[in-house]
Design an enzyme around this catalytic site. Structure first.
Site, mmCIF file in Angstrom:
data_model
loop_
_atom_site.group_PDB
_atom_site.id
_atom_site.type_symbol
_atom_site.label_atom_id
_atom_site.label_comp_id
_atom_site.label_asym_id
_atom_site.label_seq_id
_atom_site.Cartn_x
_atom_site.Cartn_y
_atom_site.Cartn_z
ATOM 1 C CD GLU B 49 -3.782 40.706 -83.707
ATOM 2 O OE1 GLU B 49 -2.866 41.037 -84.454
ATOM 3 O OE2 GLU B 49 -4.252 41.464 -82.838
ATOM 4 C CG ASP B 60 4.409 42.654 -88.923
ATOM 5 O OD1 ASP B 60 3.900 43.131 -87.893
ATOM 6 O OD2 ASP B 60 3.825 41.854 -89.670
#
Ligand SMILES: Cc1ncc(COP(=O)(O)O)c(C=O)c1O
Lengths: 412, 265
Positions: B49, B60
């Site tokens: 990924e 995040d």
């Protein structure tokens, strides 16, 4: 329901045009829960009655519509000021936070989080949280905590925790990111009091429903006091809450022209500005498709404005839709024009506006040149106490003595 | 058939879970990210990924933010990300891009999908795009047989899980915690109900990501999930060795081996 309202998925101006909901799946349930609770509350006279009572008894709403005759003489058109600066905490923002905090209580949540740039929304959120007995955490870019230390102290005195955000550009957009990160991890007990009419569906419509009193009151006041609608209305546009609140009262009156004034900073051609609609492009930021300041790769570009409240690289999606539909016109006002208007309003009317609001006044002065003798209704979204540090630097004020300080137009 | 699904099937046939590894493109720089991702493939990642660095990554935590910011500060462009995809996909490991939506929209959805397909990329993981707001991406992906990896979360209703898996291709990404990357730890007990609810709606493999960092955790989760997705822990190995590429890559390989052991436990 106006043709300019959002559809059920939060699109303004047609499916896929502006708005929507570009958010992590983890937050979708919370946004749906909020949407349902909000629609339910707005249909419940007990809720709307309590909201109206708080606005009136606690916040001092409805604010006056004031005929600024001495400013009008200078402008060459009749300028009416909607005095949101006289609300409790000094700006229109109290309307939004009282609405959202009441809704939070109704949903049984105990904690609110908020982002803030200048600190005005943070102060308003801390105020509403104190008043309604909710825990409050405010995210504020580290750069802004330094620029606006007085507002940090106000929030702390009101019992809120202020968390400096050190990621990215360390300003408002990063404070929003950090508040969203908090919310993903705390959504069961926490409500996110979004500070402007932007963000994912339902926030743009929900915030509008709490601030639209500005325009609804102003329209009625104008008719009652002067027997006619204004020829034009004007407001400053950061994320767009005070502006959409005003515009909502007039969008369905096609004879009333609508102007939004964005922060032109050092001038749009310098690249240092926050004129999102005028000079930006369509993208997705903070959950909505709207005009954004971005580079060729879709990375957000930092905005610049002397006014922290307008210093945001996005804008509420409904404004993007109003612009695309040609119903409202969005134009930039530079730092210098805004500071000149701040001084002019102070010296003609004895009113010191927030620098944000001074952008609307400056814009109205330009509109007045094109519309001599007409009536222009301006939202004076906030008062200028918070901006005295900036004004002292700009006009070299603060030292008593002969001919101290500069005349408007002589600033740096 | 999706090459990603095939990788999951191969692992299942071996009686183990799939290991999916994440790093942002351009971190520590473009060539460095290619080298690091190749190390991860060699040391045991089944699926890769690649993060497309974005200025406003709301899903995040601080570790991935710091890495993405470093890549952006060094001037990474979307075309560079596709170059990294091409280099990593050439190893044969199914290679997906994980990206926030705006960079794709800005690049042009059709153009991005074509560029990704041309680079040999398997598909996209979209943390801030859900199927109900994704008609353009779904059409562009379907036209090119690209994987559409949408996320499900512990807070998702059964209706939304069904809607999400129906629109997915490749695998389904189950968020292990309510929170952002690199903060809390996911546990099997915590995530089992979500996996069960997801599996009730689809035959697609289900991978668990966000909150996974150690071999022991991978082993624990592998008994419920078809795949384990690790990001922040990989990024941290490189952040912990600034200026010493060789040491960073050695730590990266060691962590990959530990996790690869975990999914086989
Ligand atoms: C007085 C005042 N006006 C306007 C704004 C800009 O926000 P909005 O565009 O949401 O009204 C702010 C934000 O802090 C403000 O304090």
């Amino acid at each position: 329901m106006s043709e300019y309202d959002a559809d059920a998925l939060g699109w303004f101006g047609g499916t896929g045009a502006f708005g929507g909901r570009f958010m992590p799946e983890a937050l979708i349930a919370a946004l749906d829960e909020l949407d349902t609770a909000w629609r339910d509350a707005m249909a419940d006279p007990a809720f709307t009655g309590e909201f109206d009572r708080l606005l009136h008894e606690y916040a001092g709403v409805p604010s006056m519509l004031y005929d600024a005759t001495r400013l009008s003489e200078v402008a060459g058109a009749r300028i009416l000021l909607k005095r949101e600066d006289l609300n409790h905490t000094g700006a229109h923002k109290i309307r939004n936070v009282l609405g959202q905090a009441l809704l939070t209580k109704r949903m049984g949540k105990t904690r609110v989080i908020a982002e803030t740039g200048a600190g005005q929304h943070g102060v308003a959120s801390a105020t509403a949280a104190a008043y309604l007995g909710l825990d409050c955490t405010v995210y504020m870019g580290e750069v802004d905590t330094e620029r606006q230390a007085l507002n940090v102290a106000r929030m702390q005195l009101l019992g809120a925790e202020v968390i400096p955000v050190r990621s990215g550009s360390r300003t408002l957009k990063d404070a929003i990111n950090e508040a969203l990160r908090d919310w993903v991890a705390s959504v069961d007990e926490t409500a996110y009091l979004f500070g402007t009419a932007a963000g994912p569906h339902p926030f743009p419509s929900l915030v509008l429903s709490f601030v639209r009193g500005i325009g609804d009151e102003a329209r009625q006041q104008c008719l009652d006091q002067y027997g006619a609608l204004p020829d034009a209305v004007a407001a400053c546009v950061g994320g767009g809450s005070n502006a959409i609140g005003l515009f909502a009262g007039f969008v369905d009156d096609p004879e009333v022209a609508i102007y939004g004034f964005e922060a032109g900073g050092d001038g749009v051609d310098t690249g240092r500005h926050a004129a999102t609609i005028f000079a930006g492009s369509i993208g997705v930021l903070h959950g909505a498709r709207t005009f954004v300041l971005q580079d060729e790769d879709g990375q957000t570009v930092e905005s610049h404005s002397i006014s922290a409240g307008l210093d945001y690289p996005g804008v509420g999606p409904q404004h993007s839709a109003l612009s695309a539909a040609g119903r409202a016109t969005y134009l930039p006002v530079t730092d210098t024009e805004a500071m000149d208007a701040m001084a002019l309003l102070a010296r003609t009317e004895g009113i010191i506006p927030a620098i944000e609001s001074a952008h609307a006044v400056a814009g109205a002065l330009r509109v007045a040149k094109e519309r001599p003798g007409q009536t222009i209704l301006v939202n004076l979204s906030g008062r200028g106490d918070k901006d005295m540090g900036t004004a002292m630097d700009w006009f070299q004020l603060g030292e008593a003595g002969e001919r101290s300080g500069q005349e408007p137009g002589e600033g740096k | 058939m999706s090459t990603t699904s095939t990788a999951f099937e191969k692992a299942r046939a071996e009686g183990r879970a799939t290991l999916v590894g994440y790093l942002p493109a351009g971190f520590p720089d473009v060539e460095g990210s290619i080298a690091a991702l190749k190390v991860m493939v060699e040391a045991g990642c089944d699926v890769i990924e690649i993060g497309l660095p974005y200025s406003d990554p709301v899903m995040d935590g601080p570790i991935i933010q710091a890495a993405a910011q470093q890549a952006l500060d060094a001037g990474i462009r979307t075309d560079d990300v596709l170059r990294v995809v091409e280099a990593v996909a050439a190893t044969g490991a199914p290679t997906l891009v994980m990206t926030y939506w705006n960079p794709v929209e800005r690049y042009g959805v059709e153009r991005f999908a074509q560029g990704l397909a041309d680079a040999g990329g398997a598909g996209l993981i979209t943390p801030d795009l859900t199927p109900d707001y994704a008609p353009e991406w779904i059409a562009a992906a379907d036209a090119r047989d690209l994987d559409k990896v949408f996320l499900v979360a512990p807070s998702s209703t059964d209706e939304r899980i069904a809607l999400t898996t129906a629109a997915s291709r490749g695998f389904v990404y189950a968020t292990g915690i309510m929170g952002v990357t690199g903060t809390k730890q996911a546990t099997a007990a915590g995530v089992a109900p979500l996996i069960a609810r997801t599996k009730a709606t689809t035959d697609l493999p289900v991978g668990v990501g966000v909150g996974v960092s150690t071999g022991a955790q991978a082993a624990d989760l592998a008994s419920y999930a078809d795949g384990v997705i690790v990001g922040s822990a990989f990024v941290r190995t490189l952040l912990d060795h600034p200026g010493d590429r060789a040491a960073g890559l050695a730590a990266l390989a060691a962590l990959t081996e530990e996790l690869a052991g975990g999914v086989r436990a």
